[in-house]
Structure formats: structure tokens, C-alpha cells
Write a protein that holds these residues in place. Structure first.
Motif, PDB file in Angstrom:
ATOM      1  N   VAL A  32      69.464   0.929  -5.532  1.00 28.37           N
ATOM      2  CA  VAL A  32      68.581   0.936  -4.378  1.00 28.37           C
ATOM      3  C   VAL A  32      68.634  -0.434  -3.723  1.00 28.37           C
ATOM      4  O   VAL A  32      68.355  -1.442  -4.359  1.00 28.37           O
ATOM      5  N   PRO A  33      69.018  -0.524  -2.425  1.00 26.40           N
ATOM      6  CA  PRO A  33      69.232  -1.806  -1.780  1.00 26.40           C
ATOM      7  C   PRO A  33      67.952  -2.391  -1.216  1.00 26.40           C
ATOM      8  O   PRO A  33      66.907  -1.759  -1.147  1.00 26.40           O
ATOM      9  N   GLY A  34      68.080  -3.651  -0.727  1.00 19.78           N
ATOM     10  CA  GLY A  34      67.028  -4.259   0.067  1.00 19.78           C
ATOM     11  C   GLY A  34      65.930  -4.881  -0.762  1.00 19.78           C
ATOM     12  O   GLY A  34      65.902  -4.813  -1.983  1.00 19.78           O
ATOM     13  N   PRO A  35      64.975  -5.525  -0.064  1.00 19.13           N
ATOM     14  CA  PRO A  35      63.856  -6.170  -0.748  1.00 19.13           C
ATOM     15  C   PRO A  35      62.911  -5.139  -1.352  1.00 19.13           C
ATOM     16  O   PRO A  35      62.881  -3.982  -0.967  1.00 19.13           O
ATOM     17  N   GLY A  36      62.099  -5.611  -2.259  1.00 16.93           N
ATOM     18  CA  GLY A  36      61.133  -4.721  -2.899  1.00 16.93           C
ATOM     19  C   GLY A  36      61.816  -3.611  -3.659  1.00 16.93           C
ATOM     20  O   GLY A  36      61.402  -2.452  -3.565  1.00 16.93           O
ATOM     21  N   ARG A  37      62.853  -3.957  -4.453  1.00 15.99           N
ATOM     22  CA  ARG A  37      63.645  -2.927  -5.136  1.00 15.99           C
ATOM     23  C   ARG A  37      62.780  -2.082  -6.065  1.00 15.99           C
ATOM     24  O   ARG A  37      62.931  -0.858  -6.125  1.00 15.99           O
ATOM     25  N   ALA A  38      61.857  -2.712  -6.803  1.00 11.05           N
ATOM     26  CA  ALA A  38      61.007  -1.962  -7.723  1.00 11.05           C
ATOM     27  C   ALA A  38      60.107  -0.998  -6.961  1.00 11.05           C
ATOM     28  O   ALA A  38      59.929   0.154  -7.363  1.00 11.05           O
ATOM     29  N   GLN A  39      59.546  -1.467  -5.826  1.00 12.33           N
ATOM     30  CA  GLN A  39      58.696  -0.587  -5.030  1.00 12.33           C
ATOM     31  C   GLN A  39      59.495   0.573  -4.441  1.00 12.33           C
ATOM     32  O   GLN A  39      59.007   1.706  -4.371  1.00 12.33           O
ATOM     33  N   ARG A  40      60.723   0.287  -4.006  1.00 13.90           N
ATOM     34  CA  ARG A  40      61.555   1.344  -3.434  1.00 13.90           C
ATOM     35  C   ARG A  40      61.915   2.386  -4.495  1.00 13.90           C
ATOM     36  O   ARG A  40      61.904   3.593  -4.217  1.00 13.90           O
ATOM     37  N   VAL A  71      61.097   6.402  -4.570  1.00 17.58           N
ATOM     38  CA  VAL A  71      62.079   7.465  -4.823  1.00 17.58           C
ATOM     39  C   VAL A  71      61.570   8.395  -5.920  1.00 17.58           C
ATOM     40  O   VAL A  71      61.662   9.625  -5.800  1.00 17.58           O
ATOM     41  N   LEU A  72      61.015   7.827  -6.986  1.00 19.12           N
ATOM     42  CA  LEU A  72      60.467   8.644  -8.069  1.00 19.12           C
ATOM     43  C   LEU A  72      59.345   9.534  -7.546  1.00 19.12           C
ATOM     44  O   LEU A  72      59.289  10.737  -7.870  1.00 19.12           O
ATOM     45  N   LEU A  73      58.474   8.983  -6.716  1.00 17.93           N
ATOM     46  CA  LEU A  73      57.367   9.765  -6.160  1.00 17.93           C
ATOM     47  C   LEU A  73      57.891  10.915  -5.300  1.00 17.93           C
ATOM     48  O   LEU A  73      57.408  12.050  -5.400  1.00 17.93           O
ATOM     49  N   LEU A 115      61.299  14.090   6.038  1.00 15.54           N
ATOM     50  CA  LEU A 115      61.244  12.960   6.970  1.00 15.54           C
ATOM     51  C   LEU A 115      61.083  11.635   6.229  1.00 15.54           C
ATOM     52  O   LEU A 115      61.729  10.637   6.561  1.00 15.54           O
ATOM     53  N   VAL A 116      60.226  11.618   5.213  1.00 16.68           N
ATOM     54  CA  VAL A 116      60.004  10.385   4.450  1.00 16.68           C
ATOM     55  C   VAL A 116      61.245  10.021   3.640  1.00 16.68           C
ATOM     56  O   VAL A 116      61.666   8.856   3.599  1.00 16.68           O
ATOM     57  N   SER A 117      61.864  11.015   3.018  1.00 11.04           N
ATOM     58  CA  SER A 117      63.029  10.743   2.168  1.00 11.04           C
ATOM     59  C   SER A 117      64.221  10.243   2.963  1.00 11.04           C
ATOM     60  O   SER A 117      65.069   9.520   2.428  1.00 11.04           O
ATOM     61  N   SER A 118      64.323  10.619   4.229  1.00 13.63           N
ATOM     62  CA  SER A 118      65.453  10.175   5.043  1.00 13.63           C
ATOM     63  C   SER A 118      65.489   8.660   5.188  1.00 13.63           C
ATOM     64  O   SER A 118      66.545   8.070   5.406  1.00 13.63           O
ATOM     65  N   ARG A 119      64.331   8.011   5.035  1.00 18.01           N
ATOM     66  CA  ARG A 119      64.258   6.554   5.170  1.00 18.01           C
ATOM     67  C   ARG A 119      64.295   5.828   3.824  1.00 18.01           C
ATOM     68  O   ARG A 119      64.759   4.695   3.756  1.00 18.01           O
ATOM     69  N   LEU A 120      63.823   6.469   2.775  1.00 16.04           N
ATOM     70  CA  LEU A 120      63.636   5.763   1.506  1.00 16.04           C
ATOM     71  C   LEU A 120      64.657   6.090   0.427  1.00 16.04           C
ATOM     72  O   LEU A 120      64.844   5.305  -0.507  1.00 16.04           O
TER      73      LEU A 120
END
Length: 475
Positions: free
Chosen positions: A9-17, A21-23, A190-195
Motif C-alpha cells: 500500500v503506497p503513500g503516507p499513513g501506510r498503517a491507516q491505509r 483496506v481491511l475495513l 466509490l470508497v474502494s476506488s480511492r483507497l
């Protein structure tokens, strides 16, 4: 831009991202399972509104579960080949659209057609979601924790689905539940397309469409033959024709698997005794939950006079029992012979349905229905979790996905097939307490046969508690 295979998973906040994804993956699993469970308590309302008669009502369930089971393996391979996010989005979009169309259906053929599209969407969606989850979390404690959350959602969704189905059927209508599923699916899309990041497995080639089509068509023909044979006799020309078509199509599937370079199912994996025994046992026990839910839903409403909401509440303890079983089995398996755990669990299934078969118009829920229901589902959840672990043990990591796909497919197909057979037996008796008892005795017989398969196919040298303590739990 296409992401590299298994890209982190790229970008900042990798743990949050990753948590996001898990959610998302858990929400998707929740929506799919709630869709399956709410159908159980809404069947009588659907039967009344669309005027389903006799065995045709079972197709509201089978029209979904059979495409789901038939295309699960193809869905998993498609995710690896074309990109997990892409297949995930395609499956979720198809599932959501079909859900909305189910809610707008006013005829039997329309509802059955859109239920089949739902099943196809779920077959693309479910394996892609699990692949995204395992690609997002590295192997080890992180992945085990993510899969534990995933399993907890699976267990909890059973009860929530029953409750949602009962409440909304009683207060609004069954089409509203389908429409709500569709709206929720679009929001998640819609949410998954970004995250959600794109990823694919390296070195995967081949697309066995022929294998998926032949196995799904063959199974559909087989179930239709069973339903028709129950109604019109086994010597009926159409029944015999459906049986013949099923044999030809399933034989063609095996032949395709033998000659394809990249088959849907690599047949040599069945040389592993744990995999073969797990799938054979799962096929026999898979129909227990669906058949018991189906029979009890109609029995409680038609015989005992329960409303849809009361029925949902009456069946809700089954969900808690499933969750309890999913906690008990992992603690037992590292310490005890897995064969013993399986046989005891299957004995509980047989005991529970035997007690349920004695339930009649004058039966008390707390003293007669509830204990039998909890006994059956405790044994069923322990058995199914153990079989998932058996199916993926002693396999190289490269075959874990195939093994998980096989056992999931066996679960779905066995569930649909035995529901068709046993519900037909109940309906043949005119939906009387005696007819329900016939179906439940059938479940007991299957549980006993499954225990016999375990004892015949598995020996101590084939599997030990140590094997399962470290098994990769992809199921």
C-alpha cells in the motif's frame, strides 16, 4: 497505471491505509453474507408475493449459490491474472446492480435471473477481496490478525443478516432489503476506488473459461434433475435428459482440466489425502446449515405461527453459536487429534438435527428448539472451520489459493445441492411436520456419513495437531 505485482500500500499513513483496506474488505464480506442470510427469513414473503409453488421456491436460494460456487475458482484466477482491484470492482458493481434489480423484480423469472447475476458478482468479488487482504498485509502476525477480523465478520454477519431480514420484512418489505444492498454496494465501490491498491500475482497465465462454464452448467443440470425427479419421477424423459447433460458436462470439465496448461483445478492436488478428505467431508456436511435454516424458517412460520421478525429472533442464537464454535475449534485443534475433533463435531450436528426433527406444533422454544439449534450449529461451525484448515495444510504456499478456492467451491455447491434434495423431500410430504422431519433426518444421515469419510480417509500419519497449529488459514 498498473501497479507492480503484490505492490504494498503506497503513500503516507501506510498503517491507516491498510486499516481502511481491511475495513472495506470486511464491509464487502458483511454485505455478501447478510444478503445470503436475510433470504432465509424472507422466503415465505417472497413465496406469497410472487406465488412460488412447491420446489420452485428453493431456486430463489439455488439460483444464487450455484453460480457462486461454480465461478469462485475462475474469479480467483481472474483476480490474479487481470488485477485484484479490477476484478473486485467488477464483481462488486455486478453484485450491487443485480441486488437493486432483484428488489425491482415483480415476476419469478426476473427474480431468479437477477439472483443468478448476484451469484456471479459474488463469485468475482469474494476471492478478489480475500486476495487483496492477503496482498495488503504481510505474512505473519499482521496477516493472521487481519484474517481473524475477517473470520469474526463472517460469524457475526450470520446473525445480523437474519435480524435485518426479519426486521425489514416485517416493517417494510423484502424488496427494500435488496435495494438497500445495492445502495450499500455502490457506496463501498466509490470508497474502494480511492483507497484500495491494484495488485496481481506474478507468473499467472491462462483463463479457463471452458472449465468454469462446464462445471457450473453441469451442476445446474444435476440439481434440476434432482428437483424434477422428485416431482415427476426418475423415469421422466426430461429428468433423464438433465441427468445425461450433467454427466456429459462434468466429464467435459474433468477432461478440460487434464489438457489445459493452466486449468481451473489442477487435478494432481487431490493426491494429498488431507485435501481430498476435507473436500469429500465438506460436500456432505455443507448442506446442513442451509437446509436447517430453510426448514426451520418455514416450519416456525407455517406450523408454529411465528412472524418473520420472531423467526429471525428465534434463529439468532444460531449465529452466536457459530461465533462460539469459531473460537473453540482453533483452541482444540493444536491440542487434540483433528480426526477426533471432526468426528465429535459431526456427532453434535447429527444430535442437534435429530432433536429438531422432534419439534412439532406444541413444542416449547426455550426447552426444545433452542438447545437443539445451538447443539447443531456448534458442531457445524467447529466441523467447517476444521475442514478449511485441513484443506490448506501440508501444501506449498503457491497452492494455498487453489486449496482455499476448492474448499469454498465445495461448500457452496454442496450447500445448494443438498438443499435441493432435502427440501424436495420435505415438500413432497406437503410441508407438514413429518416432511420437515424427513429433511432433518437427511441432514443427520449426511453428518454420520461425513464422520465415516473422516475415519476411512484419514489416518494419524496424514494429519496431526501439529500440522494444524501452523496451517495457513485462508478459509
Amino acid at each position: 497505471m498498473t501497479a507492480a505485482p503484490n505492490a504494498p500500500v503506497p503513500g503516507p499513513g501506510r498503517a491507516q491505509r491498510r486499516s481502511a483496506v481491511l475495513l472495506i474488505m470486511c464491509l464487502v464480506q458483511f454485505v455478501v453474507l447478510v444478503n445470503a442470510m436475510f433470504m432465509i427469513v424472507t422466503l415465505p414473503a417472497i413465496q406469497h408475493d410472487l406465488r412460488f409453488e412447491g420446489d420452485s421456491l428453493t431456486w430463489v436460494v439455488n439460483a444464487y449459490t450455484l453460480p457462486l460456487g461454480g465461478f469462485l475458482l475462475l474469479g480467483g484466477r481472474s483476480a490474479d491474472l487481470f488485477g485484484r482491484k479490477r476484478v473486485f470492482a467488477t464483481g462488486l458493481g455486478l453484485f450491487s446492480a443485480a441486488s437493486a434489480l432483484c428488489g425491482l423484480s415483480t415476476t419469478q423469472p426476473a427474480l431468479l435471473a437477477f439472483r443468478a447475476l448476484q451469484g456471479l458478482g459474488a463469485a468475482l468479488l469474494a476471492p478478489a477481496a480475500l486476495s487483496i487482504l492477503t496482498a495488503t498485509f504481510s505474512d505473519g502476525p499482521e496477516r493472521r490478525k487481519a484474517l481473524a477480523v475477517w473470520s469474526a465478520v463472517n460469524a457475526g454477519s450470520t446473525g445480523v443478516g437474519l435480524l435485518i431480514g426479519g426486521v425489514l420484512t416485517a416493517t417494510v418489505s423484502w424488496p427494500f432489503v435488496f435495494l438497500l444492498n445495492g445502495i450499500t454496494g455502490v457506496a463501498i465501490l466509490l470508497v474502494s476506488s480511492r483507497l484500495v491498491p491494484e495488485s496481481r500475482a506474478p507468473g499467472v497465465t491462462g483463463f479457463d473459461l471452458g472449465g468454469a462454464v462446464t462445471v457450473t452448467s453441469g451442476l445446474l443440470a444435476l440439481v434440476y434433475a434432482v428437483l424434477r425427479g422428485r416431482q415427476h419421477g426418475w423415469a421422466d424423459a426430461v429428468t433423464l435428459g438433465a441427468c445425461g447433460a450433467a454427466i456429459v458436462l462434468l466429464a467435459a470439465f474433468v477432461l478440460i482440466q487434464r489438457i489445459r496448461r493452466a486449468p481451473l483445478v489442477r487435478l494432481d492436488v487431490f493426491r494429498l489425502r488431507t485435501l481430498t478428505a476435507a473436500n469429500a467431508t465438506m460436500f456432505l456436511v455443507a448442506g446442513a446449515p442451509a437446509t436447517v435454516f430453510y426448514v426451520l424458517t418455514i416450519h416456525l412460520q407455517e406450523t408454529l405461527g411465528y412472524s418473520a421478525l420472531t423467526t429471525a429472533l428465534a434463529l439468532l442464537p444460531a449465529a452466536a453459536t457459530v461465533a462460539l464454535g469459531s473460537l473453540i475449534a482453533p483452541r482444540l485443534l493444536p491440542r487434540h487429534d483433528p480426526r477426533l475433533v471432526l468426528v465429535v463435531a459431526l456427532a453434535l450436528v447429527a444430535l442437534g438435527v435429530t432433536l429438531l426433527a422432534r419439534v412439532g406444533p406444541g413444542s416449547d422454544y426455550l426447552s426444545e428448539v433452542l438447545p437443539a439449534l445451538c447443539t447443531m450449529f456448534l458442531g457445524c461451525s467447529c466441523a467447517i472451520l476444521t475442514l478449511f484448515m485441513l484443506a490448506t495444510t501440508r501444501l506449498p504456499e503457491s497452492d494455498a489459493g487453489l486449496a482455499s478456492g476448492l474448499i469454498n467451491t465445495t461448500l457452496q455447491v454442496g450447500s445448494g445441492l443438498w438443499l435441493a434434495v432435502l427440501s424436495s423431500a420435505a415438500l413432497r410430504s406437503g410441508l407438514t411436520p413429518g416432511g420437515y422431519a424427513v429433511a432433518l433426518w437427511g441432514v443427520a444421515l449426511l453428518a454420520g456419513s461425513a464422520a465415516l469419510v473422516v475415519l476411512v480417509l484419514l489416518r494419524r500419519r496424514h494429519v496431526t495437531a501439529a500440522d494444524l497449529s501452523d496451517a495457513d488459514r485462508h478459509g
